[in-house]
Motif scaffolding. Sequence first.
Motif, mmCIF file in Angstrom:
data_model
loop_
_atom_site.group_PDB
_atom_site.id
_atom_site.type_symbol
_atom_site.label_atom_id
_atom_site.label_comp_id
_atom_site.label_asym_id
_atom_site.label_seq_id
_atom_site.Cartn_x
_atom_site.Cartn_y
_atom_site.Cartn_z
ATOM 1 N N MET A 284 0.827 -1.214 0.000
ATOM 2 C CA MET A 284 0.000 0.000 0.000
ATOM 3 C C MET A 284 0.864 1.269 0.000
ATOM 4 S SD MET A 284 -2.756 -1.160 2.893
ATOM 5 C CE MET A 284 -4.177 -2.226 2.552
ATOM 6 N N LEU A 285 2.062 1.162 0.569
ATOM 7 C CA LEU A 285 2.926 2.334 0.742
ATOM 8 C C LEU A 285 4.031 2.430 -0.302
ATOM 9 C CD1 LEU A 285 3.331 1.832 4.584
ATOM 10 C CD2 LEU A 285 2.145 3.772 3.553
ATOM 11 N N LEU A 286 4.371 1.307 -0.910
ATOM 12 C CA LEU A 286 5.608 1.225 -1.698
ATOM 13 C C LEU A 286 5.689 2.226 -2.853
ATOM 14 C CD1 LEU A 286 8.310 -0.222 -2.162
ATOM 15 C CD2 LEU A 286 7.061 -2.083 -3.271
ATOM 16 N N PRO A 287 4.651 2.377 -3.689
ATOM 17 C CA PRO A 287 4.810 3.327 -4.798
ATOM 18 C C PRO A 287 4.988 4.770 -4.309
ATOM 19 C CG PRO A 287 3.011 1.795 -5.241
ATOM 20 C CD PRO A 287 3.392 1.601 -3.801
ATOM 21 N N ALA A 288 4.196 5.187 -3.341
ATOM 22 C CA ALA A 288 4.280 6.574 -2.876
ATOM 23 C C ALA A 288 5.613 6.858 -2.192
ATOM 24 C CB ALA A 288 3.127 6.884 -1.918
ATOM 25 N N VAL A 325 8.459 3.505 -10.511
ATOM 26 C CA VAL A 325 7.236 3.856 -9.776
ATOM 27 C C VAL A 325 6.007 3.326 -10.526
ATOM 28 C CG1 VAL A 325 5.838 5.739 -8.860
ATOM 29 C CG2 VAL A 325 8.343 5.861 -8.728
ATOM 30 N N ASP A 326 6.007 3.495 -11.847
ATOM 31 C CA ASP A 326 4.892 2.964 -12.653
ATOM 32 C C ASP A 326 4.812 1.442 -12.517
ATOM 33 O OD1 ASP A 326 4.335 5.511 -13.492
ATOM 34 O OD2 ASP A 326 5.302 5.294 -15.461
ATOM 35 N N GLY A 327 5.970 0.787 -12.500
ATOM 36 C CA GLY A 327 6.007 -0.674 -12.392
ATOM 37 C C GLY A 327 5.467 -1.151 -11.058
ATOM 38 N N LEU A 328 5.778 -0.417 -10.008
ATOM 39 C CA LEU A 328 5.265 -0.796 -8.683
ATOM 40 C C LEU A 328 3.755 -0.613 -8.623
ATOM 41 C CD1 LEU A 328 8.076 0.791 -6.457
ATOM 42 C CD2 LEU A 328 7.712 -1.651 -6.910
ATOM 43 N N ARG A 329 3.245 0.458 -9.253
ATOM 44 C CA ARG A 329 1.787 0.661 -9.303
ATOM 45 C C ARG A 329 1.123 -0.454 -10.099
ATOM 46 N NH1 ARG A 329 2.791 6.723 -10.474
ATOM 47 N NH2 ARG A 329 2.740 7.644 -8.409
ATOM 48 N N ALA A 330 1.741 -0.809 -11.228
ATOM 49 C CA ALA A 330 1.173 -1.878 -12.069
ATOM 50 C C ALA A 330 1.185 -3.208 -11.315
ATOM 51 C CB ALA A 330 1.972 -1.994 -13.370
ATOM 52 N N LEU A 331 2.256 -3.444 -10.592
ATOM 53 C CA LEU A 331 2.333 -4.692 -9.808
ATOM 54 C C LEU A 331 1.198 -4.734 -8.789
ATOM 55 C CD1 LEU A 331 4.020 -7.280 -9.318
ATOM 56 C CD2 LEU A 331 5.296 -5.993 -7.587
ATOM 57 N N ASN A 332 0.966 -3.618 -8.101
ATOM 58 C CA ASN A 332 -0.136 -3.566 -7.133
ATOM 59 C C ASN A 332 -1.479 -3.841 -7.805
ATOM 60 O OD1 ASN A 332 1.484 -3.065 -4.957
ATOM 61 N ND2 ASN A 332 0.777 -0.988 -4.583
ATOM 62 N N ARG A 333 -1.684 -3.262 -8.989
ATOM 63 C CA ARG A 333 -2.943 -3.514 -9.704
ATOM 64 C C ARG A 333 -3.080 -4.999 -10.034
ATOM 65 N NH1 ARG A 333 -1.785 1.324 -12.330
ATOM 66 N NH2 ARG A 333 -0.851 0.267 -14.111
ATOM 67 N N ASP A 334 -2.014 -5.576 -10.571
ATOM 68 C CA ASP A 334 -2.078 -6.974 -11.004
ATOM 69 C C ASP A 334 -2.243 -7.932 -9.820
ATOM 70 O OD1 ASP A 334 -1.806 -6.023 -13.531
ATOM 71 O OD2 ASP A 334 0.284 -6.654 -13.800
ATOM 72 N N LEU A 335 -1.742 -7.521 -8.668
ATOM 73 C CA LEU A 335 -1.855 -8.372 -7.471
ATOM 74 C C LEU A 335 -3.071 -7.984 -6.626
ATOM 75 C CD1 LEU A 335 1.913 -8.519 -6.362
ATOM 76 C CD2 LEU A 335 0.665 -10.145 -7.790
ATOM 77 N N ALA A 336 -3.925 -7.107 -7.187
ATOM 78 C CA ALA A 336 -5.173 -6.709 -6.509
ATOM 79 C C ALA A 336 -4.914 -6.170 -5.104
ATOM 80 C CB ALA A 336 -6.159 -7.874 -6.471
ATOM 81 N N VAL A 337 -3.909 -5.309 -4.981
ATOM 82 C CA VAL A 337 -3.622 -4.678 -3.682
ATOM 83 C C VAL A 337 -4.616 -3.529 -3.465
ATOM 84 C CG1 VAL A 337 -1.921 -3.315 -2.396
ATOM 85 C CG2 VAL A 337 -1.182 -5.298 -3.733
ATOM 86 N N PRO A 338 -5.406 -3.571 -2.402
ATOM 87 C CA PRO A 338 -6.366 -2.499 -2.151
ATOM 88 C C PRO A 338 -5.691 -1.311 -1.468
ATOM 89 C CG PRO A 338 -6.527 -4.129 -0.425
ATOM 90 C CD PRO A 338 -5.447 -4.615 -1.357
ATOM 91 N N SER A 339 -6.337 -0.163 -1.538
ATOM 92 C CA SER A 339 -5.898 0.956 -0.702
ATOM 93 C C SER A 339 -6.322 0.652 0.732
ATOM 94 C CB SER A 339 -6.580 2.251 -1.165
ATOM 95 O OG SER A 339 -7.971 2.143 -0.918
ATOM 96 N N PRO A 340 -5.743 1.353 1.706
ATOM 97 C CA PRO A 340 -6.230 1.169 3.087
ATOM 98 C C PRO A 340 -7.735 1.418 3.187
ATOM 99 C CG PRO A 340 -4.147 2.347 3.097
ATOM 100 C CD PRO A 340 -4.557 2.225 1.648
#
Length: 391
Positions: A284-288, A325-340
């Motif tokens: 949740m924190l990694l890209p920012a 940064v874009d890659g980390l966001r894409a990874l979160n999307r693909d792994l269905a990481v929700p926001s808090p």
Amino acid sequence: MIASLAAPRVILIGGGAVRRVAEVLAQFDLRRPLVVTDPWMVSSGTVERLLEPLRAAGITPAVFADTVPDPTDAVVAAGVVALRGTNCDCLLGFGGGSPMDTAKAMAILAAAPAGVPMRDFKVPARADRAALPVICVPTTAGTGSEATRFTVITDTATDEKMLIAGLGALPLAAVVDHELSWSVPARTTADTGVDSLTHALEAFVSRRANPFSDGYAREAMPLIAAHLRDAYAEPGNAVAREALMRGAFLAGLSFSNSSVALVHGMSRPVGAHFHVPHGLSNAMLLPAVTAFGLEAALPRYAEAARLMGWAAPDVGDEAAGRALVDGLRALNRDLAVPSPRAWGIDPGRWEALIPVMAEQALASGSPANNPRIPDAAEITALYRVAFAGNA
Ligand SMILES: [Fe+2]
């Protein structure tokens, strides 16, 4: 430059390694292990993968199976009481990060006089003494705890996830068998995988990085980046499981000999107060947090992007940094990481706890290892950005 390096004395790594755990004990003349694990490992029968080969070698281990996620000082103290009722000569941490961290903390606490609380060992104190050796057998490709001189224990009085560091937390041996991770569910695979990627990336950009921790991080990042999506989508993918387990172990060696940084500093309080699984709160924190520090260590972040295949080898640092940064966001999307927020955290409670979380993050010391060192106001802003998923 002088680098200080520490690692387990013996590392047995590869498919089927768990069947040879008795050989590892025998190398150190250890015969009476207390297995430290969690109730699921027992009820699912997974712990038999460890116990059966031990019994075949004539060893009948005692078992402490009361560890909990986000292990607490209370559970560690209960574990020490259980340990004192045995004549065990070593601890065998078996499971994900929580059982391994509990075993490590038990060894540290058992070396102290009765009544000393776990919080006496949190950083900046050093936890260099252990009452007995610890052997770790991970079942997830994530924390790398089997390779590190760290354990993280929650103080139940303050809801603080305490970082405890020292040679007392360093396992004597690690038995790393990716076959144990094949049955891990997709969500846990994703979360633990992002945790290990965060370890490697943070170790690589840390102010405490050295050429040796760099080597492990450079090995770990491409392995994890190339295989995490496959293991998430296809739990039985043995090639991906092997690569992730090896990557998580190498990432553990890397950050144990460098450090983690701002992501972990901010992630521990989120786990402590909201019980978000550790790898998920990292994600949740990694890209920012990466975007926040990017310019302060641009060549390093850019190299990480190239190593992971997210930027071509000939791409300049600015573009490669953005690709990271874009890659980390894409990874979160693909792994269905929700926001808090999407995970279900109440916005009012999040906002109310930000000052405490920022204070605990700074007190852990991890933010001071970040390429760009934040103050409390900047951590506050990052928590707000991450909350709505604008990370
Ligand atoms: Fe971690």
